[in-house]
Write an enzyme that holds these catalytic residues in place. Structure first.
Site, PDB file in Angstrom:
ATOM      1  N   ARG A  34      10.500  78.460 -15.392  1.00 49.50           N
ATOM      2  CA  ARG A  34      11.698  77.619 -15.408  1.00 49.50           C
ATOM      3  C   ARG A  34      12.842  78.331 -16.138  1.00 49.50           C
ATOM      4  O   ARG A  34      13.983  78.336 -15.666  1.00 49.50           O
ATOM      5  CB  ARG A  34      11.383  76.284 -16.079  1.00 49.50           C
ATOM      6  CG  ARG A  34      10.398  75.422 -15.303  1.00 49.50           C
ATOM      7  CD  ARG A  34       9.822  74.310 -16.155  1.00 49.50           C
ATOM      8  NE  ARG A  34       9.065  74.841 -17.296  1.00 49.50           N
ATOM      9  CZ  ARG A  34       8.367  74.096 -18.143  1.00 49.50           C
ATOM     10  NH1 ARG A  34       8.350  72.784 -17.996  1.00 49.50           N
ATOM     11  NH2 ARG A  34       7.705  74.650 -19.142  1.00 49.50           N
TER      12      ARG A  34
ATOM     13  N   GLU B 106      -9.336  71.706 -11.684  1.00 47.93           N
ATOM     14  CA  GLU B 106     -10.400  72.581 -12.158  1.00 47.93           C
ATOM     15  C   GLU B 106     -11.412  71.837 -13.019  1.00 47.93           C
ATOM     16  O   GLU B 106     -12.613  72.126 -12.969  1.00 47.93           O
ATOM     17  CB  GLU B 106      -9.796  73.753 -12.932  1.00 47.93           C
ATOM     18  CG  GLU B 106      -8.992  74.704 -12.054  1.00 47.93           C
ATOM     19  CD  GLU B 106      -8.212  75.719 -12.848  1.00 47.93           C
ATOM     20  OE1 GLU B 106      -8.563  76.899 -12.794  1.00 47.93           O
ATOM     21  OE2 GLU B 106      -7.243  75.324 -13.529  1.00 47.93           O
TER      22      GLU B 106
ATOM     23  N   ARG C  23     -15.826  76.724 -19.287  1.00 50.42           N
ATOM     24  CA  ARG C  23     -15.510  77.689 -18.241  1.00 50.42           C
ATOM     25  C   ARG C  23     -15.779  79.096 -18.776  1.00 50.42           C
ATOM     26  O   ARG C  23     -15.406  79.428 -19.902  1.00 50.42           O
ATOM     27  CB  ARG C  23     -14.031  77.578 -17.862  1.00 50.42           C
ATOM     28  CG  ARG C  23     -13.563  78.592 -16.820  1.00 50.42           C
ATOM     29  CD  ARG C  23     -12.079  78.888 -16.994  1.00 50.42           C
ATOM     30  NE  ARG C  23     -11.295  77.690 -17.223  1.00 50.42           N
ATOM     31  CZ  ARG C  23     -10.601  77.071 -16.286  1.00 50.42           C
ATOM     32  NH1 ARG C  23     -10.584  77.527 -15.062  1.00 50.42           N
ATOM     33  NH2 ARG C  23      -9.919  75.995 -16.571  1.00 50.42           N
TER      34      ARG C  23
ATOM     35  N   ASN D   6     -11.743  72.926 -22.766  1.00 46.76           N
ATOM     36  CA  ASN D   6     -10.777  73.920 -22.300  1.00 46.76           C
ATOM     37  C   ASN D   6     -10.056  74.490 -23.518  1.00 46.76           C
ATOM     38  O   ASN D   6      -8.932  74.100 -23.831  1.00 46.76           O
ATOM     39  CB  ASN D   6      -9.795  73.291 -21.322  1.00 46.76           C
ATOM     40  CG  ASN D   6      -8.850  74.317 -20.725  1.00 46.76           C
ATOM     41  OD1 ASN D   6      -9.023  75.528 -20.887  1.00 46.76           O
ATOM     42  ND2 ASN D   6      -7.818  73.838 -20.052  1.00 46.76           N
TER      43      ASN D   6
ATOM     44  N   HIS E 212     -10.239  82.643 -10.875  1.00 46.70           N
ATOM     45  CA  HIS E 212      -9.604  81.427 -10.346  1.00 46.70           C
ATOM     46  C   HIS E 212     -10.497  80.775  -9.284  1.00 46.70           C
ATOM     47  O   HIS E 212     -10.013  80.011  -8.449  1.00 46.70           O
ATOM     48  CB  HIS E 212      -8.212  81.712  -9.764  1.00 46.70           C
ATOM     49  CG  HIS E 212      -7.181  81.984 -10.824  1.00 46.70           C
ATOM     50  ND1 HIS E 212      -6.046  82.717 -10.584  1.00 46.70           N
ATOM     51  CD2 HIS E 212      -7.118  81.632 -12.134  1.00 46.70           C
ATOM     52  CE1 HIS E 212      -5.324  82.805 -11.683  1.00 46.70           C
ATOM     53  NE2 HIS E 212      -5.962  82.147 -12.642  1.00 46.70           N
TER      54      HIS E 212
ATOM     55  N   ARG F  10       0.804  89.104 -17.721  1.00 46.03           N
ATOM     56  CA  ARG F  10      -0.073  90.171 -17.251  1.00 46.03           C
ATOM     57  C   ARG F  10       0.653  91.051 -16.244  1.00 46.03           C
ATOM     58  O   ARG F  10       1.380  90.551 -15.382  1.00 46.03           O
ATOM     59  CB  ARG F  10      -1.326  89.592 -16.593  1.00 46.03           C
ATOM     60  CG  ARG F  10      -2.237  88.828 -17.542  1.00 46.03           C
ATOM     61  CD  ARG F  10      -3.417  88.244 -16.787  1.00 46.03           C
ATOM     62  NE  ARG F  10      -4.175  87.322 -17.627  1.00 46.03           N
ATOM     63  CZ  ARG F  10      -4.836  86.261 -17.176  1.00 46.03           C
ATOM     64  NH1 ARG F  10      -4.826  86.004 -15.868  1.00 46.03           N
ATOM     65  NH2 ARG F  10      -5.488  85.485 -17.995  1.00 46.03           N
TER      66      ARG F  10
END
Length: 389
Positions: free
Chosen positions: A276, A373, A84, A10, A173, A231
């Site tokens: 947050r 994932e 991925r 990843n 996704h 985005r």
């Protein structure tokens, strides 16, 4: 169940993460990142000295670190290394064992997806060189959406143009949504009409009918859809061109980078892409933070309504990914006003981030499901390897 030894890669812009699986069980997790100008490695929660200066060098020492820490035996290599793939095109909407044809097509994809494909191409090259005896498997983040109906896949442009140049709504996704769907299915609670809200740094909403994706807010790239951390999400193309002129950007690539990296929560708030911090700023009276939060929640609520319209109602809604799983404030704000879809909130359960946060008797069940994932990548990789072994 396969007991293959698999490494899941990843790569990020400022870190490298790897998970080592035996079958579907994690045996080790590694995280490489910069700290005070040095690359540090965390393995299963402990710090490991690695002595490299650049993230690009990490793959070259990965095997040695795993052997030194007893994860692999001397001379042992994984059966497969899994990456991925996020790239437009029908070819990349399928899972593949990386071969010469794949590498050739990936070169073409670099032009179509300049923000994602080049990084993945480099990682694949590094992994193939580091693990010469292992198969490299590319799993698609679009594969779960590949069966969407044509009406959900096409833009309103000339169909021949769309087909020839593959300018379509591939959706993303998919690994996360597939993970959620399989989790619910394994527990025997997968409903007919499901809406999955993947709410994180990148966000999307998916309509799932009888376990199959029929609509996803993302399109040709992950830029389309709801507002995200950095985005912009969907916006008028003419407005995008106005941004380009206003900022004096010299190319379409610069505009694409701006809309991917400098917009969203960060752009609206002017201060942060961290939910947050955004909530804290909003609570302290920051008007731009309040606007960013309100826009973020509104876009998700609009998308939920759209998805419900597509599948003719909803039996269950899932919140997943970092914000969806962790932020009580965001879940509460999104669920407010969804009574028309049969949503009744159990405030105590929601505050405790329970698995079910809807009230007893709620016509629509609302789940909080941890996405996995990496495990989904392993599952899909094993299916590809089983087909070719």
């Amino acid at each position: 169940m396969s007991d293959r030894l698999v490494i899941v890669a990843n790569p990020g812009s400022s870190s490298r993460k790897y998970a080592i699986y035996r079958g579907e069980e994690v045996v080790a997790s590694l995280h490489f990142e910069f700290e005070d100008g040095e690359i540090v490695c965390g393995l299963n929660g402990k710090s490991v000295e690695v002595g490299v200066k650049e993230l690009g060098e990490v793959v070259g020492i990965l095997h040695d670190v795993l052997v030194a820490e007893g994860v692999l035996k001397e001379g042992e290599e994984p059966d497969a290394v899994v990456v991925r793939m996020v790239a437009p095109g029908g070819y990349f909407a399928k899972d593949h064992i990386v071969d010469a044809e794949y590498v050739e097509r990936l070169e073409v994809a670099k032009e179509r997806a300049p923000l994602h494909a080049p990084n993945m191409a480099r990682e694949i090259e590094y992994l193939a060189a580091a693990f010469k005896k292992s198969k490299v498997v590319s799993v698609s983040d679009s594969a779960f959406h590949a069966g969407k109906p044509d009406a959900a896949n096409y833009y309103a442009i000339d169909k021949e143009l769309a087909d020839e140049f593959e300018i379509k709504r591939f959706g993303y996704h998919g690994l996360s949504v597939a993970s959620v769907v399989e989790s619910l299915e394994e527990r025997g609670v997968l409903p007919e009409k499901l809406i999955v809200c993947h709410v994180g740094s990148g966000s999307s909403v998916t309509a799932v009918l009888n376990g199959k994706s029929v609509e996803n807010t993302m399109g040709y790239s992950p830029l389309e859809g709801v507002m995200m951390a950095t985005r912009a999400g969907s916006m008028d193309v003419a407005a995008g061109m106005a941004v380009k002129r206003a900022l004096g950007l010299g190319s379409d690539e610069e505009l694409e980078k701006y809309l991917n990296k400098s917009a969203g929560m960060l752009g609206v708030s002017g201060s942060t892409d961290d939910m947050r911090e955004l909530i804290e700023a909003k609570s302290a009276g920051d008007e731009r933070a309040e606007l960013a939060f309100g826009m973020y929640v509104r876009k998700i609520k609009v998308a939920i309504g759209q998805m419900a319209a597509v599948i003719g109602g909803v039996d269950a809604i899932v919140f997943t990914a970092t914000i969806g799983e962790r932020s009580v404030v965001v879940r509460t704000a999104v669920m407010e006003g969804l009574g028309y879809l049969g949503v009744e909130v159990d405030e105590v359960a929601n505050e405790g981030s329970a698995e079910v946060v809807s009230a007893k008797g709620s016509a629509t069940t609302v789940y909080v499901v941890k996405t996995d994932e990496a495990r989904q990548m392993v599952r899909q990789a094993n299916r590809v390897l089983d087909q070719t072994s």
